[in-house]
Design a protein around this motif. Structure first.
Motif, short mmCIF file in Angstrom:
data_model
loop_
_atom_site.label_atom_id
_atom_site.label_comp_id
_atom_site.label_asym_id
_atom_site.label_seq_id
_atom_site.Cartn_x
_atom_site.Cartn_y
_atom_site.Cartn_z
N PHE A 151 33.44 -41.94 -7.98
CA PHE A 151 34.67 -41.29 -8.50
C PHE A 151 35.44 -42.17 -9.47
CE2 PHE A 151 34.03 -39.33 -4.23
CZ PHE A 151 33.67 -38.08 -4.68
N ARG A 152 34.72 -42.85 -10.37
CA ARG A 152 35.41 -43.72 -11.32
C ARG A 152 35.88 -42.95 -12.55
NH1 ARG A 152 32.13 -47.38 -13.79
NH2 ARG A 152 30.60 -47.59 -12.15
N TYR A 153 35.10 -41.96 -12.96
CA TYR A 153 35.50 -41.16 -14.13
C TYR A 153 36.63 -40.22 -13.73
CZ TYR A 153 31.07 -42.87 -16.02
OH TYR A 153 30.05 -43.67 -16.43
N GLU A 154 37.46 -39.89 -14.71
CA GLU A 154 38.66 -39.13 -14.39
C GLU A 154 38.42 -37.63 -14.31
OE1 GLU A 154 41.52 -40.21 -17.32
OE2 GLU A 154 41.41 -42.31 -16.67
N SER A 155 37.48 -37.14 -15.14
CA SER A 155 37.42 -35.70 -15.33
C SER A 155 36.18 -35.06 -14.71
CB SER A 155 37.44 -35.39 -16.83
OG SER A 155 37.32 -34.00 -17.04
N LEU A 156 36.36 -33.86 -14.19
CA LEU A 156 35.22 -33.07 -13.74
C LEU A 156 34.67 -32.25 -14.90
CD1 LEU A 156 36.49 -31.89 -10.26
CD2 LEU A 156 34.34 -33.07 -10.68
N ASP A 157 35.43 -32.20 -16.01
CA ASP A 157 35.04 -31.39 -17.17
C ASP A 157 35.26 -32.20 -18.46
OD1 ASP A 157 34.40 -29.26 -18.90
OD2 ASP A 157 36.41 -28.38 -18.75
N PRO A 158 34.55 -33.33 -18.59
CA PRO A 158 34.82 -34.20 -19.74
C PRO A 158 34.45 -33.55 -21.08
CG PRO A 158 32.87 -34.96 -18.59
CD PRO A 158 33.47 -33.87 -17.76
N LEU A 159 33.59 -32.53 -21.05
CA LEU A 159 33.20 -31.89 -22.31
C LEU A 159 34.18 -30.77 -22.67
CD1 LEU A 159 29.33 -31.76 -21.81
CD2 LEU A 159 30.73 -33.60 -22.73
N CYS A 160 35.23 -30.65 -21.87
CA CYS A 160 36.32 -29.70 -22.13
C CYS A 160 35.80 -28.28 -22.33
CB CYS A 160 37.15 -30.14 -23.33
SG CYS A 160 37.72 -31.83 -23.21
N GLU A 161 34.80 -27.90 -21.53
CA GLU A 161 34.25 -26.55 -21.66
C GLU A 161 35.30 -25.51 -21.29
OE1 GLU A 161 29.52 -27.10 -20.78
OE2 GLU A 161 30.76 -26.23 -19.22
N ASP A 162 36.07 -25.81 -20.25
CA ASP A 162 37.02 -24.80 -19.76
C ASP A 162 38.10 -24.48 -20.78
OD1 ASP A 162 35.46 -24.78 -17.52
OD2 ASP A 162 36.82 -25.99 -16.30
N THR A 163 38.32 -25.40 -21.73
CA THR A 163 39.35 -25.12 -22.75
C THR A 163 38.76 -24.43 -23.98
OG1 THR A 163 39.06 -27.33 -23.66
CG2 THR A 163 40.84 -27.05 -22.08
N HIS A 164 37.43 -24.27 -24.01
CA HIS A 164 36.79 -23.56 -25.13
C HIS A 164 36.23 -22.22 -24.67
CE1 HIS A 164 36.68 -27.68 -26.92
NE2 HIS A 164 36.89 -27.00 -28.03
N GLN A 165 36.91 -21.60 -23.71
CA GLN A 165 36.38 -20.36 -23.13
C GLN A 165 37.29 -19.19 -23.49
OE1 GLN A 165 34.19 -19.17 -18.97
NE2 GLN A 165 35.71 -20.76 -18.86
N PRO A 166 37.04 -18.55 -24.65
CA PRO A 166 37.93 -17.47 -25.09
C PRO A 166 37.89 -16.24 -24.18
CG PRO A 166 36.00 -17.60 -26.53
CD PRO A 166 35.93 -18.77 -25.60
N VAL A 167 36.71 -15.97 -23.60
CA VAL A 167 36.62 -14.91 -22.58
C VAL A 167 35.77 -15.45 -21.44
CG1 VAL A 167 36.88 -12.90 -24.11
CG2 VAL A 167 34.61 -13.86 -23.75
N LYS A 168 35.98 -14.92 -20.25
CA LYS A 168 35.25 -15.43 -19.09
C LYS A 168 33.74 -15.45 -19.32
CE LYS A 168 34.09 -14.31 -14.30
NZ LYS A 168 34.21 -15.47 -13.47
N GLY A 169 33.15 -16.60 -19.10
CA GLY A 169 31.70 -16.71 -19.17
C GLY A 169 31.16 -17.10 -20.53
N LEU A 170 32.04 -17.26 -21.55
CA LEU A 170 31.56 -17.60 -22.88
C LEU A 170 32.24 -18.88 -23.39
CD1 LEU A 170 29.99 -15.91 -25.50
CD2 LEU A 170 32.26 -16.41 -26.36
N LYS A 180 30.69 -9.64 -14.30
CA LYS A 180 30.66 -8.25 -13.86
C LYS A 180 30.16 -7.36 -15.01
CE LYS A 180 32.41 -9.04 -9.76
NZ LYS A 180 32.07 -10.46 -9.83
N GLU A 181 29.21 -6.51 -14.62
CA GLU A 181 28.58 -5.62 -15.58
C GLU A 181 29.61 -4.79 -16.36
OE1 GLU A 181 25.43 -2.27 -14.69
OE2 GLU A 181 25.17 -4.03 -13.41
N GLU A 182 30.64 -4.34 -15.59
CA GLU A 182 31.58 -3.40 -16.22
C GLU A 182 32.70 -4.11 -16.99
OE1 GLU A 182 32.50 -4.26 -12.05
OE2 GLU A 182 30.67 -3.67 -13.03
N ALA A 183 32.91 -5.40 -16.74
CA ALA A 183 34.03 -6.07 -17.42
C ALA A 183 33.58 -7.29 -18.23
CB ALA A 183 35.08 -6.48 -16.40
N SER A 184 33.08 -8.34 -17.55
CA SER A 184 32.84 -9.61 -18.26
C SER A 184 31.78 -9.47 -19.35
CB SER A 184 32.41 -10.71 -17.30
OG SER A 184 32.88 -10.49 -16.01
N ILE A 185 30.69 -8.77 -19.05
CA ILE A 185 29.61 -8.70 -20.05
C ILE A 185 30.09 -7.95 -21.30
CG2 ILE A 185 27.24 -7.91 -20.53
CD1 ILE A 185 26.51 -8.72 -17.67
#
Ligand SMILES: *Cc1c(COP(=O)(O)O)cnc(C)c1O
Ligand code: SF4
Length: 311
Positions: free
Chosen positions: A31-50, A87-92
């Protein structure tokens, strides 16, 4: 502690290099590194799953599910949870609308989790992408040929392969197989490579440097040759991402450079992957090899011209 665990792995498993990818002594997690998301994927997600990080490319996380749980997974924060189910009806439909509204996205990558572990959703997504003219190339990243080659005999996976074969007549289709060690390339995995090749898709590989597993000249030479000889072209060799809890697997970068430099002198050009480091922010940056003088690997400039400190 670590030595005792290594001894345990060696005694209990016929192939400790494989076992070490899935098992770790909990007391050894740093646990020396600070981030679980160092590539900042969660901040480049304009819609869920993309994830839309690079203008011309987008990455779809089909789910967070996977046939196995690699202890070094860069998405360890998510993997194996139901949170990523689309979800087939929403996220996709949301994802498809976004891609249609952004015709600059010409290259779409299905990732996850393992997209072939959820073939139903993958099939739906492929059917949609097939129809979008601005999408010129489709890729699937998978480790299922290694983790569960038998599953390729199921009807559902066969229908995905049939879909790939149909799409590939219209646009290039690339299957990116994730392989870490030559011993993973079993006769069963090779049979799946053949099955995949019969679809007409291009087969590429990606691997990550993992301490005590593949940070070895002979191991990697064998890995890349075995891939090449079986029709899979090595594409990327990643430096392990600086994800919190993965410290255990991160190798010495100078050692990685020395190995990649030596390998360059030994392998066919086509059997030699690009060695890159995926940095925080934007950029999969090629690491300078040992053929050049005065390179500084402690700092680099990312795709957005930001200075990044690496070590
Ligand atoms: C790796 C990655 C890509 C693809 O990058 P290439 O260098 O074209 O293989 C696209 N989007 C995201 C978010 C990625 O992480
Ligand atoms: S196969 Fe890929 S997605 Fe699945 S756990 Fe391993 S690294 Fe993560």
């Amino acid at each position: 502690m670590q030595q005792k665990f290594t001894k345990y792995l060696e005694e209990q498993f016929s192939n400790p290099s494989i076992a070490k990818q899935y098992l770790i002594e909990e007391n050894d997690i740093l646990f020396r590194y600070e981030s679980l998301d160092p590539l900042c994927e969660d901040t480049h997600q304009p819609v869920k799953g993309l994830i839309h990080k690079y203008d011309n490319r987008a990455l779809i996380k089909v789910s967070y599910r996977c046939a196995a749980h690699c202890r070094f997974c860069t998405r360890i924060r998510q993997i194996g949870t139901a949170d990523g189910d689309l979800k087939e009806e929403a996220s996709i439909p949301n994802i498809m609308n976004y891609i249609k509204a952004h015709p600059e996205i010409t290259d779409v990558i299905l990732s996850g989790g393992d997209p072939l572990y959820t073939p139903k959703q993958t099939l739906l997504i492929l059917e949609e992408l097939e129809q979008i003219d601005s999408v010129k190339v489709i890729r699937i990243g998978t480790r299922l040929p290694i983790h569960n080659p038998k599953s390729f005999d199921t009807l559902l996976l066969k229908s995905v392969l049939d879909k790939i074969a149909a799409i590939q007549k219209k646009k290039p289709f690339i299957v990116l197989v994730h392989v870490e060690h030559p011993d993973e390339i079993t006769p069963e995995a090779i049979a799946v490579f053949q099955q995949l090749k019969q679809t007409g898709a291009t087969l590429l590989s990606q691997s990550v440097f993992l301490k005590g597993i593949n940070n070895d000249l002979q191991v990697l030479k064998t890995l890349f040759e075995k891939l090449y000889w079986n029709g899979v072209m090595p594409y990327y060799m990643y430096r392990c991402d600086y994800v919190q809890g993965l410290e255990h697997y991160v190798c010495d970068m100078n050692e990685e450079i020395a190995i990649m430099t030596e390998l360059r002198t030994m392998l066919s050009g086509i059997a030699y992957p690009t060695y890159i480091v995926d940095v925080e922010g934007k950029g999969k940056i090629p690491v300078p090899l040992g053929f050049w003088e005065h390179t500084d690997i402690t700092n680099c400039t990312d795709f957005d011209n930001n200075k990044i400190s690496l070590l």
